[in-house]
Motif scaffolding. Structure first.
Motif, PDB file in Angstrom:
ATOM      1  N   ARG A 147       0.809  -1.225   0.000  1.00  0.00           N
ATOM      2  CA  ARG A 147       0.000   0.000   0.000  1.00  0.00           C
ATOM      3  C   ARG A 147       0.840   1.272   0.000  1.00  0.00           C
ATOM      4  NH1 ARG A 147      -4.267  -1.309   4.798  1.00  0.00           N
ATOM      5  NH2 ARG A 147      -2.306  -1.541   5.932  1.00  0.00           N
ATOM      6  N   GLN A 148       2.081   1.168  -0.436  1.00  0.00           N
ATOM      7  CA  GLN A 148       2.952   2.342  -0.374  1.00  0.00           C
ATOM      8  C   GLN A 148       2.519   3.443  -1.334  1.00  0.00           C
ATOM      9  OE1 GLN A 148       7.152   1.437  -0.576  1.00  0.00           O
ATOM     10  NE2 GLN A 148       7.532   3.216   0.681  1.00  0.00           N
ATOM     11  N   TYR A 149       2.094   3.069  -2.516  1.00  0.00           N
ATOM     12  CA  TYR A 149       1.675   4.033  -3.536  1.00  0.00           C
ATOM     13  C   TYR A 149       0.174   3.916  -3.792  1.00  0.00           C
ATOM     14  CZ  TYR A 149       6.648   4.610  -4.599  1.00  0.00           C
ATOM     15  OH  TYR A 149       7.995   4.871  -4.512  1.00  0.00           O
TER      16      TYR A 149
ATOM     17  N   ASN B 203      -0.326  23.186   3.736  1.00  0.00           N
ATOM     18  CA  ASN B 203       0.456  22.901   2.524  1.00  0.00           C
ATOM     19  C   ASN B 203       0.999  21.470   2.510  1.00  0.00           C
ATOM     20  OD1 ASN B 203       2.223  23.382   4.611  1.00  0.00           O
ATOM     21  ND2 ASN B 203       3.646  24.638   3.418  1.00  0.00           N
ATOM     22  N   ARG B 204       0.299  20.549   3.162  1.00  0.00           N
ATOM     23  CA  ARG B 204       0.574  19.117   3.104  1.00  0.00           C
ATOM     24  C   ARG B 204      -0.782  18.404   3.054  1.00  0.00           C
ATOM     25  NH1 ARG B 204       4.645  21.606   2.693  1.00  0.00           N
ATOM     26  NH2 ARG B 204       6.405  21.714   4.130  1.00  0.00           N
ATOM     27  N   TRP B 205      -0.876  17.333   2.279  1.00  0.00           N
ATOM     28  CA  TRP B 205      -2.110  16.537   2.281  1.00  0.00           C
ATOM     29  C   TRP B 205      -1.837  15.315   3.151  1.00  0.00           C
ATOM     30  CZ3 TRP B 205      -6.548  18.349   0.054  1.00  0.00           C
ATOM     31  CH2 TRP B 205      -7.652  17.504   0.110  1.00  0.00           C
ATOM     32  N   PHE B 206      -2.171  15.432   4.441  1.00  0.00           N
ATOM     33  CA  PHE B 206      -1.730  14.449   5.429  1.00  0.00           C
ATOM     34  C   PHE B 206      -2.405  13.088   5.275  1.00  0.00           C
ATOM     35  CE2 PHE B 206      -0.837  18.586   7.378  1.00  0.00           C
ATOM     36  CZ  PHE B 206       0.496  18.403   7.743  1.00  0.00           C
ATOM     37  N   ASP B 207      -3.479  13.006   4.498  1.00  0.00           N
ATOM     38  CA  ASP B 207      -4.175  11.722   4.312  1.00  0.00           C
ATOM     39  C   ASP B 207      -3.483  10.782   3.329  1.00  0.00           C
ATOM     40  OD1 ASP B 207      -6.081  12.568   6.052  1.00  0.00           O
ATOM     41  OD2 ASP B 207      -7.689  12.786   4.595  1.00  0.00           O
ATOM     42  N   LYS B 208      -2.672  11.308   2.431  1.00  0.00           N
ATOM     43  CA  LYS B 208      -2.015  10.456   1.441  1.00  0.00           C
ATOM     44  C   LYS B 208      -0.913   9.633   2.096  1.00  0.00           C
ATOM     45  CE  LYS B 208      -2.092   9.892  -2.449  1.00  0.00           C
ATOM     46  NZ  LYS B 208      -2.751   8.817  -3.229  1.00  0.00           N
ATOM     47  N   SER B 209      -0.619   8.496   1.478  1.00  0.00           N
ATOM     48  CA  SER B 209       0.389   7.606   2.049  1.00  0.00           C
ATOM     49  C   SER B 209       1.708   8.324   2.273  1.00  0.00           C
ATOM     50  CB  SER B 209       0.595   6.381   1.152  1.00  0.00           C
ATOM     51  OG  SER B 209       0.883   6.772  -0.182  1.00  0.00           O
ATOM     52  N   PHE B 210       2.087   9.209   1.353  1.00  0.00           N
ATOM     53  CA  PHE B 210       3.232  10.078   1.621  1.00  0.00           C
ATOM     54  C   PHE B 210       3.213  11.298   0.724  1.00  0.00           C
ATOM     55  CE2 PHE B 210       4.858   7.121  -1.587  1.00  0.00           C
ATOM     56  CZ  PHE B 210       5.591   7.934  -2.437  1.00  0.00           C
ATOM     57  N   ASN B 211       3.826  12.371   1.224  1.00  0.00           N
ATOM     58  CA  ASN B 211       4.042  13.619   0.486  1.00  0.00           C
ATOM     59  C   ASN B 211       5.542  13.795   0.292  1.00  0.00           C
ATOM     60  OD1 ASN B 211       1.466  15.960   1.245  1.00  0.00           O
ATOM     61  ND2 ASN B 211       1.413  13.822   1.817  1.00  0.00           N
ATOM     62  N   PHE B 212       6.003  13.942  -0.941  1.00  0.00           N
ATOM     63  CA  PHE B 212       7.373  14.367  -1.189  1.00  0.00           C
ATOM     64  C   PHE B 212       7.387  15.888  -1.209  1.00  0.00           C
ATOM     65  CE2 PHE B 212       9.470  10.403  -3.042  1.00  0.00           C
ATOM     66  CZ  PHE B 212      10.453  10.386  -2.055  1.00  0.00           C
ATOM     67  N   ILE B 213       8.300  16.483  -0.449  1.00  0.00           N
ATOM     68  CA  ILE B 213       8.338  17.932  -0.268  1.00  0.00           C
ATOM     69  C   ILE B 213       9.696  18.452  -0.721  1.00  0.00           C
ATOM     70  CG2 ILE B 213       8.142  19.794   1.433  1.00  0.00           C
ATOM     71  CD1 ILE B 213       6.681  17.498   3.183  1.00  0.00           C
ATOM     72  N   PHE B 214       9.680  19.542  -1.506  1.00  0.00           N
ATOM     73  CA  PHE B 214      10.919  20.127  -2.012  1.00  0.00           C
ATOM     74  C   PHE B 214      10.911  21.629  -1.750  1.00  0.00           C
ATOM     75  CE2 PHE B 214      10.231  16.252  -4.343  1.00  0.00           C
ATOM     76  CZ  PHE B 214      11.490  15.670  -4.358  1.00  0.00           C
ATOM     77  N   SER B 215      11.965  22.101  -1.111  1.00  0.00           N
ATOM     78  CA  SER B 215      12.068  23.530  -0.834  1.00  0.00           C
ATOM     79  C   SER B 215      12.464  24.289  -2.093  1.00  0.00           C
ATOM     80  CB  SER B 215      13.108  23.778   0.260  1.00  0.00           C
ATOM     81  OG  SER B 215      14.403  23.536  -0.243  1.00  0.00           O
ATOM     82  N   LYS B 216      12.418  25.593  -2.001  1.00  0.00           N
ATOM     83  CA  LYS B 216      12.761  26.436  -3.141  1.00  0.00           C
ATOM     84  C   LYS B 216      14.207  26.244  -3.556  1.00  0.00           C
ATOM     85  CE  LYS B 216      11.858  31.147  -4.737  1.00  0.00           C
ATOM     86  NZ  LYS B 216      11.375  32.492  -4.322  1.00  0.00           N
ATOM     87  N   ASP B 217      15.084  25.861  -2.591  1.00  0.00           N
ATOM     88  CA  ASP B 217      16.485  25.614  -2.902  1.00  0.00           C
ATOM     89  C   ASP B 217      16.796  24.119  -2.991  1.00  0.00           C
ATOM     90  OD1 ASP B 217      16.023  25.333  -0.215  1.00  0.00           O
ATOM     91  OD2 ASP B 217      17.956  26.141   0.423  1.00  0.00           O
ATOM     92  N   ALA B 218      15.766  23.297  -3.277  1.00  0.00           N
ATOM     93  CA  ALA B 218      15.923  21.885  -3.664  1.00  0.00           C
ATOM     94  C   ALA B 218      16.340  20.961  -2.534  1.00  0.00           C
ATOM     95  CB  ALA B 218      16.908  21.753  -4.832  1.00  0.00           C
TER      96      ALA B 218
END
Length: 799
Positions: free
Chosen positions: A309-311, A459-474
């Protein structure tokens, strides 16, 4: 509504001039490719299921076996002792010619006997995996004849080239401990935290429970054990996670951070594109089951069920309980940037997009200057607030129309991609050129860790199995919903993605992705929302609740880079037990008392296993801690007590891993007591005891030999990133919120020979706790423990 019209392959209208038919070739082609991809995926899964059913056998070997039976039979050597003739005459002769009926009989006999042989082999493997004496083998001692024989049998029957789920059917059931043993072990673990009067009260309650309803509840639990693959996991998921009504942000979700010392690029969309492709490559390997299951000592498999169920997975809110929904496949991501939600296609013409193609799409999103729709910017705060309120809002405002379509786009996405519009200043590109000390790094990492744990709540969708987050400086991070799996599953994926990002995909001299686009992929599309004012009021209410939660979080990271597992191993103790004892000493100095301590261990030696509790505060650990505070006790005596405490901790850890834990057993008995409406003062007391120190080690699966091989294949990386040491590729680990309102949550990763990262959380409102102060206590405890061994072990001090 233009997007809705474009999504229709066939349109027809009836007018005065007759019927007009329009065919959208591009949409029709997209539907065709989508169906083709789904069909191929189903076929592959069917073949994998057949392979796993027969493993450690193989269909080809089954065909060969039938060929041998056929050859022997036609040579007048009947291996079936006339069974083939009986099948021929009683089943097939009436339907086929004599030659064909004989062939069918041979095939049926051959297939049946091969399946029986496989079943016997699987039963033998299951019996061998049920033995756990190897875990209690003392390090450095010669292996006994019995264990050598057991190891030889495992190697003989285990098979070769397993797929991810090949061993699921041969994993044993989690054993059910006896009630007497669990109560006895429980009382021993609480002795250090109670005075004599309190401890006597617990003894009386435990004995009363054992003599009254305990036996009856144990019999009911035995029936559940008898009919289920794991008597704990379904209840644990349901009652610990899905029935919780408080916000999952901070309280349940956990986070993982980027590599600590490498910054491969500062271009946000390039880093995101590379890591998205690496993650989708990992998803493909999961779908094809090409990932080798994790093995202990290359012999004992761990359960792989949590990977499924990871994805394509989301937690759907409910009024009384949430549900986990997993979709078989997904062709898109949901992307959040500056308050807008986008749909990003990741498959075009049945081909997965490459990094250079995804970067173009992400650049389109960055350049999009449109404003968020009314209510859109803070929409995700609904997933950060109370679960019942979110369920009611979802049913009322998101069950039809454009809102439902857009919400389904988010929930059916492979995962969530967040393009933050802030920078995470975590220092220089690599550790070798860093001029910052650990304290300065920790300050910057504190803000970074908070951003990944909770962000701004909207600014996160906490219900999804995971959120990948990237800052403005990568700089990257991951926020993970906890109910579908435990942290090691996500950690495995993150390590793969980070290594592929650097060692496989890479970047050009300007920091952009490599390669040339093969085609013009569909542009990302804005999701449409019609949020009425009444709904927006609920969104803002949820945001206010979530803001109150995350403003109370006190999160601190402590970098222990003076020494690590290299020195600890020289002390001849387990690195994990050593760190746990450091936490015991630090916590005692911080609070002035011993407290119930939780350390998570896995039970994946068993089918559908998740976690068990190791109670790190023990009689042995408390005796050692007291000795460290007593100046009259010698160093040699303190070392002796430390080793005894570490040995007992390892014993508990092994017991937890092999199904002899305490807390999951008592938890299931408590669930049954509630179901049958049986009040138990003992179980009430046990389940209400606060875990004022909750800890977890982030395990790493990175192979140093594999690292050296990759370095030999990529010599330019040594020059470009300074990757001349595995320590430079060390992940910073991750963490979680405090479990008790007045306690600490501590996650740590023993990242390299002289590097340990601690992630410490608490609540500002608790009054008695302070995460930074506790980090200083850990620092002093590690120093004092190192000083114990001065003179015995050579230690090279850093400048």
């Amino acid at each position: 509504m233009a997007e809705a019209h474009e999504a229709v392959a066939f349109q027809f209208t009836v007018g005065a001039e007759g019927v007009s038919l329009n065919v959208s070739y591009d949409v029709f082609k997209a539907l065709l490719y989508s169906g083709l991809r789904s069909w191929k995926l189903r076929c592959r899964r069917t073949l994998n299921s057949l392979h796993n059913t027969l493993y450690p056998g193989h269909p080809v070997r089954g065909i060969a076996w039938c060929g041998i039976i056929y050859t022997l039979y036609i040579k007048d050597h009947d291996p079936s002792y006339n069974i083939i003739d009986w099948i021929d005459s009683h089943i097939f002769r009436r339907y086929f010619t004599p030659e064909n009926s004989k062939t069918c009989a041979i095939l049926v006999f051959g297939t049946g006997t091969y399946f029986v042989l496989i079943q016997i082999r699987q039963y033998i493997l299951k019996s061998l995996f049920s033995y756990h004496g190897w875990m209690y083998q003392e390090h450095g001692r010669p292996v006994g004849l019995g264990q050598k024989l057991w190891g030889g049998l495992v190697k003989l029957f285990i098979g070769r080239n397993p797929s991810l789920y090949s061993y699921q059917s041969v994993l044993p059931q989690l054993p059910l401990p006896s009630l007497d043993d669990t109560l006895k072990r429980y009382l021993r673990t609480v002795r250090p935290i109670y005075d004599d009067i309190e401890y006597h009260q617990m003894e009386v309650l435990a004995e009363d429970f054992r003599r009254t309803i305990g036996r009856k509840l144990q019999r009911y639990l035995w029936l559940k054990w008898l009919i289920s693959s794991n008597y704990v996991s379904d209840w644990w998921e349901k009652f610990v996670y899905l029935r919780g009504r408080s916000p999952i942000m901070v309280n349940s979700n956990f986070y993982g951070l980027d590599m600590a010392y490498i910054r491969p690029t500062r271009i946000q969309t390039a880093r995101a594109a590379n890591m998205v492709c690496a993650s989708l490559k990992y998803r493909t390997r999961l779908d094809h089951q090409n990932i080798t299951p994790l093995m202990i000592q290359n012999m004992i498999p761990l359960c792989s069920s949590q990977y499924e169920r990871q994805y394509n997975t989301v937690r759907i809110p409910g009024k009384d309980a949430d549900t986990i929904v997993h979709y078989s496949d997904s062709h898109h991501l949901a992307v959040y940037h500056k308050g807008r939600w986008f749909k990003l296609m990741i498959v075009h013409n049945d081909q997965m997009l490459q990094p250079c193609e995804i970067q173009i799409q992400l650049d389109e999103i960055i350049r999009d200057a449109s404003e968020p729709a009314y209510g859109e910017e803070h929409l995700a705060a609904l997933t950060a607030g109370e679960r019942t309120s979110w369920a009611e809002t979802r049913a009322k405002y998101f069950s039809a129309g454009v809102n439902r379509t857009s919400l389904e786009t988010i929930e059916k996405a492979a995962f969530i991609l967040i393009l933050d519009d802030e920078e995470y200043d975590i220092g220089s590109l690599n550790m070798n050129s860093s001029t910052q000390n650990s304290a300065e790094k920790s300050e910057k990492f504190d803000a970074y860790a908070r951003a990944i744990l909770h962000g701004k709540a909207y600014n996160r969708w906490f219900d999804k199995s995971f959120n990948f987050i990237f800052s403005k400086d990568a700089v990257a991070g991951i926020n993970v919903e906890h109910s579908w799996a435990d942290a090691p599953i996500s950690g495995h994926m993150v390590e793969y993605v980070l290594s592929e990002d650097i060692l496989y995909y890479g970047y050009d001299e300007l920091g952009n992705t490599r390669g040339v686009p093969r085609f013009t992929a569909p542009k990302p599309t804005r999701l449409k929302w019609l949020i009425p004012e009444s709904c927006n009021i609920l969104i803002e209410k949820s945001l206010a609740q979530a803001t109150k939660v995350f403003n109370d979080v006190d999160l601190h990271t402590y970098i222990q880079d003076v020494y690590g597992k290299g020195f600890i191993k020289k002390c001849k103790v387990s690195p994990d037990a050593y760190v746990q004892m450091a936490l015991q000493l630090a916590h005692y100095r911080d609070t002035g008392r011993f407290n119930l301590t939780y350390e998570a261990s896995m039970t994946r030696l068993f089918r559908d296993g998740r976690t068990e509790t190791v109670r790190s505060c023990s009689i042995e650990s408390s005796q050692w801690v007291k000795s460290m505070e007593n100046p009259n006790i010698s160093k040699s005596e303190r070392i002796k007590l430390l080793r005894l405490a570490c040995d007992y901790h390892q014993q508990q850890y092994r017991d937890a891993m092999t199904g002899k834990g305490i807390d999951r057993h008592l938890f299931c008995l408590y669930v049954l007591s509630k179901y049958f409406n049986m009040d138990s003062p003992f179980l009430q007391r046990v389940l209400q005891e606060p875990w004022r120190l909750s800890t977890s080690q982030t395990a790493t699966t990175y192979d140093e030999k594999h690292f050296r091989k990759l370095m030999a294949q990529n010599p330019d990386l040594v020059r470009k990133y300074g990757i001349d040491d595995q320590r430079n590729l060390a992940p910073y680990g991750g963490g979680f919120g405090p479990v008790a309102a007045d306690g600490y949550g501590v996650s740590y990763i023993i990242a390299a020979e002289d590097l340990i990262f601690f992630h410490i959380s608490s609540n500002k409102s608790a009054g008695e706790t302070d995460s930074k102060r506790f980090g200083e206590r850990i620092c002093q405890a590690m120093k004092d423990m190192r000083d114990l061994f001065e003179g015995e072990i050579k230690f090279e001090k850093k400048n």
